[in-house]
Design a protein around this motif. Structure first.
Motif, PDB file in Angstrom:
ATOM      1  N   GLY A  86       0.770  -1.235   0.000  1.00 31.80           N
ATOM      2  CA  GLY A  86       0.000   0.000   0.000  1.00 31.80           C
ATOM      3  C   GLY A  86       0.799   1.281   0.000  1.00 31.80           C
ATOM      4  O   GLY A  86       0.227   2.360  -0.209  1.00 31.80           O
ATOM      5  N   ASN A  87       2.119   1.228   0.225  1.00 32.26           N
ATOM      6  CA  ASN A  87       2.884   2.477   0.340  1.00 32.26           C
ATOM      7  C   ASN A  87       4.288   2.308  -0.242  1.00 32.26           C
ATOM      8  O   ASN A  87       5.274   2.715   0.365  1.00 32.26           O
ATOM      9  CB  ASN A  87       2.949   2.904   1.807  1.00 32.26           C
ATOM     10  CG  ASN A  87       3.476   4.323   1.974  1.00 32.26           C
ATOM     11  OD1 ASN A  87       3.404   5.131   1.038  1.00 32.26           O
ATOM     12  ND2 ASN A  87       3.990   4.630   3.150  1.00 32.26           N
ATOM     13  N   VAL A  88       4.373   1.689  -1.415  1.00 28.17           N
ATOM     14  CA  VAL A  88       5.677   1.485  -2.037  1.00 28.17           C
ATOM     15  C   VAL A  88       6.147   2.790  -2.676  1.00 28.17           C
ATOM     16  O   VAL A  88       5.467   3.345  -3.554  1.00 28.17           O
ATOM     17  CB  VAL A  88       5.609   0.367  -3.107  1.00 28.17           C
ATOM     18  CG1 VAL A  88       6.967   0.204  -3.779  1.00 28.17           C
ATOM     19  CG2 VAL A  88       5.164  -0.945  -2.478  1.00 28.17           C
ATOM     20  N   CYS A  89       7.306   3.281  -2.229  1.00 32.10           N
ATOM     21  CA  CYS A  89       7.913   4.499  -2.768  1.00 32.10           C
ATOM     22  C   CYS A  89       9.363   4.552  -2.301  1.00 32.10           C
ATOM     23  O   CYS A  89       9.857   3.613  -1.660  1.00 32.10           O
ATOM     24  CB  CYS A  89       7.147   5.741  -2.314  1.00 32.10           C
ATOM     25  SG  CYS A  89       7.097   5.950  -0.516  1.00 32.10           S
ATOM     26  N   LEU A  90      10.059   5.624  -2.622  1.00 31.99           N
ATOM     27  CA  LEU A  90      11.470   5.728  -2.240  1.00 31.99           C
ATOM     28  C   LEU A  90      11.645   5.690  -0.724  1.00 31.99           C
ATOM     29  O   LEU A  90      12.597   5.094  -0.211  1.00 31.99           O
ATOM     30  CB  LEU A  90      12.064   7.014  -2.807  1.00 31.99           C
ATOM     31  CG  LEU A  90      13.575   7.214  -2.591  1.00 31.99           C
ATOM     32  CD1 LEU A  90      14.366   6.179  -3.383  1.00 31.99           C
ATOM     33  CD2 LEU A  90      13.990   8.621  -3.006  1.00 31.99           C
ATOM     34  N   ALA A  91      10.719   6.287   0.003  1.00 29.30           N
ATOM     35  CA  ALA A  91      10.844   6.345   1.457  1.00 29.30           C
ATOM     36  C   ALA A  91      10.607   5.001   2.121  1.00 29.30           C
ATOM     37  O   ALA A  91      10.951   4.812   3.295  1.00 29.30           O
ATOM     38  CB  ALA A  91       9.865   7.372   2.019  1.00 29.30           C
ATOM     39  N   SER A  92      10.024   4.047   1.408  1.00 23.68           N
ATOM     40  CA  SER A  92       9.729   2.739   1.998  1.00 23.68           C
ATOM     41  C   SER A  92      10.814   1.710   1.693  1.00 23.68           C
ATOM     42  O   SER A  92      10.598   0.514   1.866  1.00 23.68           O
ATOM     43  CB  SER A  92       8.384   2.226   1.482  1.00 23.68           C
ATOM     44  OG  SER A  92       8.434   2.020   0.082  1.00 23.68           O
ATOM     45  N   VAL A  93      11.989   2.162   1.237  1.00 28.13           N
ATOM     46  CA  VAL A  93      13.110   1.269   0.932  1.00 28.13           C
ATOM     47  C   VAL A  93      14.316   1.680   1.767  1.00 28.13           C
ATOM     48  O   VAL A  93      14.644   2.874   1.861  1.00 28.13           O
ATOM     49  CB  VAL A  93      13.473   1.310  -0.569  1.00 28.13           C
ATOM     50  CG1 VAL A  93      14.634   0.366  -0.863  1.00 28.13           C
ATOM     51  CG2 VAL A  93      12.272   0.936  -1.425  1.00 28.13           C
ATOM     52  N   VAL A  94      14.949   0.678   2.377  1.00 26.70           N
ATOM     53  CA  VAL A  94      16.164   0.915   3.149  1.00 26.70           C
ATOM     54  C   VAL A  94      17.276   0.016   2.607  1.00 26.70           C
ATOM     55  O   VAL A  94      17.023  -0.931   1.864  1.00 26.70           O
ATOM     56  CB  VAL A  94      15.935   0.629   4.651  1.00 26.70           C
ATOM     57  CG1 VAL A  94      14.979   1.639   5.261  1.00 26.70           C
ATOM     58  CG2 VAL A  94      15.432  -0.788   4.857  1.00 26.70           C
ATOM     59  N   VAL A  95      18.511   0.336   2.992  1.00 24.97           N
ATOM     60  CA  VAL A  95      19.689  -0.382   2.484  1.00 24.97           C
ATOM     61  C   VAL A  95      20.456  -0.959   3.664  1.00 24.97           C
ATOM     62  O   VAL A  95      20.689  -0.272   4.670  1.00 24.97           O
ATOM     63  CB  VAL A  95      20.606   0.558   1.665  1.00 24.97           C
ATOM     64  CG1 VAL A  95      21.776  -0.227   1.061  1.00 24.97           C
ATOM     65  CG2 VAL A  95      19.812   1.241   0.564  1.00 24.97           C
ATOM     66  N   THR A  96      20.849  -2.221   3.533  1.00 24.94           N
ATOM     67  CA  THR A  96      21.609  -2.887   4.597  1.00 24.94           C
ATOM     68  C   THR A  96      23.102  -2.585   4.451  1.00 24.94           C
ATOM     69  O   THR A  96      23.535  -1.908   3.512  1.00 24.94           O
ATOM     70  CB  THR A  96      21.392  -4.408   4.542  1.00 24.94           C
ATOM     71  OG1 THR A  96      21.969  -4.915   3.313  1.00 24.94           O
ATOM     72  CG2 THR A  96      19.917  -4.739   4.581  1.00 24.94           C
ATOM     73  N   GLN A  97      23.880  -3.124   5.368  1.00 22.76           N
ATOM     74  CA  GLN A  97      25.323  -2.905   5.324  1.00 22.76           C
ATOM     75  C   GLN A  97      25.978  -3.590   4.126  1.00 22.76           C
ATOM     76  O   GLN A  97      27.072  -3.206   3.715  1.00 22.76           O
ATOM     77  CB  GLN A  97      25.959  -3.404   6.627  1.00 22.76           C
ATOM     78  CG  GLN A  97      25.575  -2.572   7.835  1.00 22.76           C
ATOM     79  CD  GLN A  97      26.217  -3.070   9.112  1.00 22.76           C
ATOM     80  OE1 GLN A  97      26.491  -4.256   9.262  1.00 22.76           O
ATOM     81  NE2 GLN A  97      26.471  -2.160  10.040  1.00 22.76           N
TER      82      GLN A  97
END
Length: 664
Positions: A86-97
């Motif tokens: 329901g809220n897929v966008c740039l703000a809903s993606v994070v990056v791991t180490q």
């Protein structure tokens, strides 16, 4: 259904914001399920992209890999779990180490309620949390009946289109109309981008087909990571072909992605046996791009574990590249974990492994304890000095000369002269004899004057008419060097230095010490005629320069100094312990070399120490050494005149030395 959601959290590595824990817990409680949600350190994608600062092809390849991961996660939610993010966008993606992209912000996560099409109640309970610019038309109008008739992926496919726009435009989506600006979208991705944003929900592209069909995802980075993730399923031919191409591919990929993503996967594959020996070369190349402290953390532990491998190809690769990481290993690791495994190579049936093991000692020996050197290493080197491969015999002599400084006094006294004179100087292989002469010259600082006069000079002088010209040249150089030492000793005695007269010998400072270069490979020389092959060393000029001193005796006299011959009680104890354990050099006499299998005591051992005896004893030792025959066959008639002159020269100098010793 909720069981699949739990599986998603665990297997896909989904991460949650701190302020969403309560919401997710509420969802799970409503469905009367409990799940363990794991967390890991992450960074918002927008901030990570600024930090990486990628551009051009490298940026597009990294975006392709990230979008591949997010599309895969969204497809799992929509198609397998029948859920809507329901809220897929740039703000809903994070990056791991490790620079992997993870789906985030499950605040609006809801089950797709397709069975209640007539219901007008909201399907997304928290849809008000979604920004207006990210909502498709049907969600903006709250047309829940239309949403329930649409495919489960309709809303999230629109969100993927918003994510693609924000990625390539480099700006946050301000209004829905901006999605029509496609100038920044790659041409290979543009058709799929337009299908994701189709105004008709039922015609929007399924995220699973985006992964499978789009040309945009077919690039080196995506293909490389995908291959490594399923490495266990590949056959040997595919692995070898892949790892031989990987070094060139890694040069073209973003350096940080290679080090943070590919290198850990590669190290894990090697450690657990799914990768072959060519992968080790790639690992070392990638590791060379790391700072020293990071190399010790990320690469070195894997390398240490690989020394225990039974794969001969991996062992050979480790030994061949040991110069790249040997200095990074601590003395304790080398002595306790590495050397016991490396030592098996000394007795390997493959000559290449024996040779590589021998050469690796130049790096490892400085980190070995005296117990290991005296009790294990020298025993192996004793056997290699009578190896069937002449190149290995030669390199063993060279190694002994190079590591002599790491032995204690007692070990040096027991090993060096026996190894160099009784074995090396009598080897039928000319480069081995030349190596013995050079090793004696480089280690001249460790010999007492009595040893030089009675054991070293007589053995070197007879090689001045050796059939090989290189051996003769080095023999003359070494003779001049040791005669210069004898002359300095004579002059020192004439000055009335009682400390020198009372000592049994003189120990010199290592004014000529230096590393000897390796001889030719035993593998390349196998089956070739060796009778007149000159020795080939990496720094032969340096060695010759250090051993030649007749042109400037005054200069050499100023560089050579004297110190009393002493040994601490610790060295004496180590020497006695090594003798009792038989390190490989048995009771060698100057005129007799025992066969390797004749007894356990088949290598070097102590020669009776010289004592202050009457002069006839010294004279008899010299005469006995002069009468000892040389192993090499003599060419009759060819050098008769030269031999007479050289022998006369040798006898004259020996007589001079005898007179000097009688005077003392």
């Amino acid at each position: 259904m909720m069981g699949r959601l739990c599986q998603f959290f665990l297997c896909q590595g989904a991460t949650l914001r701190t302020d969403t824990w309560l919401l997710v817990a509420t969802v799970l409680r409503d469905y009367e399920h409990a799940a363990l949600v794991t967390a890991e350190p992450v960074m918002p994608l927008s901030e990570k992209l600024k930090e990486l600062n990628l551009g051009g092809t490298q940026r597009d390849e990294y975006f392709a890999w990230g979008l591949h991961q997010i599309s895969k996660a969204v497809s799992f939610l929509n198609n397998d779990c029948k859920l809507v993010h329901g809220n897929v966008c740039l703000a809903s993606v994070v990056v791991t180490q490790t620079l992997d992209w993870k789906l985030h912000a499950f605040d609006v996560l809801s089950e797709f309620d397709a069975n209640n099409e007539a219901s007008g109640s909201p399907m997304l309970q928290f849809e008000w949390l979604v920004g207006t610019q990210y909502k498709p038309m049907e969600l903006s109008k709250s047309d829940w009946a239309s949403i329930r008739k649409s495919p489960p992926w309709a809303i999230d496919s629109w969100g993927l289109g918003c994510l693609i726009y924000e990625l390539f435009s480099g700006a946050k989506l301000a209004r829905t109309e901006d999605l029509r600006n496609t100038a920044s979208i790659p041409k290979s991705l543009l058709p799929d981008y337009q299908r994701l944003l189709n105004s008709t929900p039922s015609r929007r592209l399924n995220p699973s087909k985006l992964i499978d069909n789009s040309e945009f995802f077919q690039n080196k980075l995506v293909e490389t990571i995908q291959f490594m993730e399923i490495l266990n399923l590949k056959d040997t031919f595919e692995k070898d072909s892949f790892f031989r191409k990987l070094p060139n591919i890694a040069e073209q990929l973003p350096r940080e992605i290679v080090l943070k993503k590919l290198l850990p996967v590669l190290a894990s594959s090697l450690e657990f046996g799914s990768a072959a020996a060519p992968a080790l070369t790639v690992l070392l190349k990638m590791g060379s791009w790391l700072p020293a402290d990071q190399f010790n953390i990320k690469v070195l532990p894997t390398i240490v574990k690989l020394f225990a491998s039974n794969d001969r190809a991996i062992r050979a690769c480790l030994l061949h590249h040991i110069n790249q990481f040997g200095e990074s290993m601590s003395a304790q690791i080398v002595d306790e974990q590495v050397f016991p495994h490396v030592a098996t190579g000394f007795s390997d049936t493959d000559g290449t492994i024996r040779e590589l093991t021998l050469k690796s000692m130049l790096v490892l020996a400085p980190k070995l304890s005296q117990r290991t050197i005296s009790g294990s290493l020298l025993k192996y080197l004793s056997k290699l000095q009578v190896d069937e491969e002449p190149g290995i015999r030669t390199n063993t002599t060279i190694l002994l000369g190079n590591i002599a400084g790491y032995m204690n006094d007692g070990t040096r006294k027991r090993v060096l002269i026996n190894a160099f004179t009784v074995r090396a100087l009598r080897d039928t292989f000319p480069p081995a004899r030349a190596a013995g002469i050079m090793a004696l010259s480089v280690t001249s600082s460790y010999y007492e004057m009595t040893e030089i006069a009675t054991r070293i000079l007589p053995n070197i002088v007879v090689l001045t008419f050796d059939p090989n010209s290189d051996v003769r040249t080095k023999a003359f150089q070494a003779t001049d060097q040791f005669l210069q030492i004898a002359k300095q000793h004579h002059e020192k005695l004439n000055t009335g230095d009682n400390s020198v007269a009372e000592s049994t010998g003189v120990k010199l400072k290592p004014g000529n010490a230096g590393l000897l270069g390796w001889a030719m490979s035993s593998v390349t020389q196998k089956g070739k005629p060796f009778d007149h092959a000159p020795i080939s060393t990496a720094n032969a000029n340096n060695s010759q320069a250090s051993t030649t001193s007749t042109a400037t005796p005054d200069t050499q006299a100023s560089t050579l100094a004297y110190a009393p011959s002493t040994s601490t009680s610790l060295d004496q104890a180590a020497s006695a312990s090594a003798r009792s354990s038989v390190d490989g050099w048995g009771e060698l006499e100057d005129g007799n070399i025992h066969e390797e299998n004749s007894s356990d005591k088949d290598g070097w051992d102590d020669v009776d120490p010289f004592e202050d005896k009457p002069s006839p004893s010294l004279l008899s030792n010299i005469q006995a050494a002069q009468k000892r025959p040389v192993v090499q066959p003599k060419q009759p008639g060819k050098l008769a005149f030269v031999e007479c002159i050289v022998l006369f020269h040798a006898v004259a100098w020996s007589s001079f030395i005898t007179i000097v010793l009688l005077q003392t």
